[in-house]
Design a protein around this motif. Structure first.
Motif, PDB file in Angstrom:
ATOM      1  N   THR A  48      18.645   1.026 -40.866  1.00  0.00           N
ATOM      2  CA  THR A  48      20.188   1.343 -40.471  1.00  0.00           C
ATOM      3  C   THR A  48      20.978   1.941 -41.433  1.00  0.00           C
ATOM      4  O   THR A  48      21.748   2.754 -41.313  1.00  0.00           O
ATOM      5  CB  THR A  48      20.713  -0.112 -39.635  1.00  0.00           C
ATOM      6  N   ALA A  49      20.937   1.121 -42.571  1.00  0.00           N
ATOM      7  CA  ALA A  49      21.726   1.442 -43.837  1.00  0.00           C
ATOM      8  C   ALA A  49      21.399   2.892 -44.239  1.00  0.00           C
ATOM      9  O   ALA A  49      22.231   3.658 -44.395  1.00  0.00           O
ATOM     10  CB  ALA A  49      21.519   0.630 -45.080  1.00  0.00           C
ATOM     11  N   GLN A  50      20.150   3.339 -44.235  1.00  0.00           N
ATOM     12  CA  GLN A  50      19.905   4.728 -44.554  1.00  0.00           C
ATOM     13  C   GLN A  50      20.223   5.888 -43.460  1.00  0.00           C
ATOM     14  O   GLN A  50      20.703   6.738 -43.827  1.00  0.00           O
ATOM     15  CB  GLN A  50      18.294   4.852 -44.771  1.00  0.00           C
ATOM     16  N   ARG A  51      20.066   5.468 -42.208  1.00  0.00           N
ATOM     17  CA  ARG A  51      20.652   6.194 -41.392  1.00  0.00           C
ATOM     18  C   ARG A  51      22.117   6.454 -41.315  1.00  0.00           C
ATOM     19  O   ARG A  51      22.590   7.676 -41.222  1.00  0.00           O
ATOM     20  CB  ARG A  51      20.292   5.628 -39.574  1.00  0.00           C
ATOM     21  N   LEU A  67      30.136   4.462 -49.965  1.00  0.00           N
ATOM     22  CA  LEU A  67      29.921   2.974 -49.655  1.00  0.00           C
ATOM     23  C   LEU A  67      28.449   3.014 -48.768  1.00  0.00           C
ATOM     24  O   LEU A  67      27.867   1.762 -49.093  1.00  0.00           O
ATOM     25  CB  LEU A  67      31.043   2.435 -48.920  1.00  0.00           C
ATOM     26  N   ALA A  68      28.377   3.864 -48.154  1.00  0.00           N
ATOM     27  CA  ALA A  68      26.986   3.707 -47.462  1.00  0.00           C
ATOM     28  C   ALA A  68      25.761   3.793 -48.320  1.00  0.00           C
ATOM     29  O   ALA A  68      24.826   3.147 -47.912  1.00  0.00           O
ATOM     30  CB  ALA A  68      26.770   5.111 -46.497  1.00  0.00           C
ATOM     31  N   GLU A  69      25.809   4.498 -49.266  1.00  0.00           N
ATOM     32  CA  GLU A  69      24.708   4.727 -50.361  1.00  0.00           C
ATOM     33  C   GLU A  69      24.468   3.263 -50.829  1.00  0.00           C
ATOM     34  O   GLU A  69      23.608   2.801 -51.327  1.00  0.00           O
ATOM     35  CB  GLU A  69      25.137   5.720 -51.332  1.00  0.00           C
ATOM     36  N   LEU A  70      25.801   2.703 -51.141  1.00  0.00           N
ATOM     37  CA  LEU A  70      25.614   1.285 -51.765  1.00  0.00           C
ATOM     38  C   LEU A  70      25.129   0.405 -50.978  1.00  0.00           C
ATOM     39  O   LEU A  70      24.302  -0.522 -51.232  1.00  0.00           O
ATOM     40  CB  LEU A  70      26.981   0.670 -52.272  1.00  0.00           C
ATOM     41  N   ARG A  71      25.228   0.430 -49.726  1.00  0.00           N
ATOM     42  CA  ARG A  71      24.800  -0.381 -48.729  1.00  0.00           C
ATOM     43  C   ARG A  71      23.076  -0.323 -48.781  1.00  0.00           C
ATOM     44  O   ARG A  71      22.403  -1.064 -48.261  1.00  0.00           O
ATOM     45  CB  ARG A  71      25.236   0.008 -47.087  1.00  0.00           C
ATOM     46  N   VAL A  72      22.858   0.830 -48.665  1.00  0.00           N
ATOM     47  CA  VAL A  72      21.516   1.033 -48.793  1.00  0.00           C
ATOM     48  C   VAL A  72      20.768   0.504 -49.957  1.00  0.00           C
ATOM     49  O   VAL A  72      19.712  -0.313 -49.693  1.00  0.00           O
ATOM     50  CB  VAL A  72      21.087   2.872 -48.903  1.00  0.00           C
TER      51      VAL A  72
END
Length: 231
Positions: A17-20, A56-61
């Motif tokens: 999900t994070a990668q998507r 932020l999305a990259e950090l979540r990955v």
């Protein structure tokens, strides 16, 4: 595994999900940049905001990757502990006594099989030798190989030991080792067991000792059987 630790499956789902979401965020940033290149009215605030979201999305990955790593470590730790418990239980409850009892019974049965087979073989051999000698005395020749038929018997020592009572039947001697081989072949239906047994028969003394030692008490049980036999 701790209650707050994700399962590997759940952790993988979160990572996917994070990668998507990170891919989608990067795509939006690139779309805004392309709009700027095309001369569209895109503010720095809009672009900066989307870039922050992408970051932020990259950090979540990264966070999801770490959670997956922790989940995998916790999972293998839990399974290793469970395996250790099962091994301790197995070792504590392990008993070779049923194997030793069966080994004693098999050894005794094999010795009996060999003995009675050898006795029958010797009995047939003695009579066959006598029958061949008498057949010779009766004048065996190429034209009449079995003059003993006049007395309703035939006997031979080659290529195998056998005697025949004409009109009644025959008795053919089989070496004890071959009888044992036939019995083993009939019993060892599983191909793996058959292969392992064949390998065992060809073992060196060291190999035989090593395999015997794998069953605690077996060497002593076999030695006791041998003592009884000699006694």
């Amino acid at each position: 595994m701790q209650p707050d630790t994700l399962t590997p499956e759940h952790a993988r789902q979160q990572l996917e999900t994070a990668q998507r979401e990170a891919d989608e965020a990067r795509t939006l940033v690139e779309d805004l940049r392309e709009r700027v290149r095309n001369g569209d009215d895109v503010t720095a605030e809009q672009l900066g905001s989307q870039q922050q979201l992408a970051e932020l999305a990259e950090l979540r990955v990264t966070a999801a990757e770490r959670k997956l790593k922790a989940a995998l470590a916790a999972d293998v730790d839990a399974r290793a502990r469970a395996t250790a418990d099962r091994i301790r239980d197995l070792v504590a409850d392990d008993s070779t006594e049923p194997i030793l009892d069966a080994a004693r019974a098999v050894t005794s049965a094999v010795r009996t099989l060999l003995r009675v087979t050898e006795e029958r073989h010797d009995a047939i051999r003695r009579v066959a030798v006598e029958g061949v000698a008498v057949n010779e005395e009766l004048g065996r020749n190429p034209n009449d190989p079995w003059p003993s038929r006049a007395y309703d018997f035939m006997a031979q020592t080659t290529p195998e030991l056998s005697v025949t009572a004409v009109g009644q039947g025959s008795a053919r001697a089989i070496p004890a080792g071959r009888v044992l081989g036939v019995v083993l072949r009939a019993v060892l239906e599983d191909s793996t067991v058959r292969r392992q047994t064949t390998e065992m028969i060809g073992l060196s003394g060291e190999g035989l000792a090593r395999h015997t030692a794998a069953v605690p008490g077996l060497a002593e049980a076999l030695a006791a059987i041998e003592d009884v036999k000699q006694g």
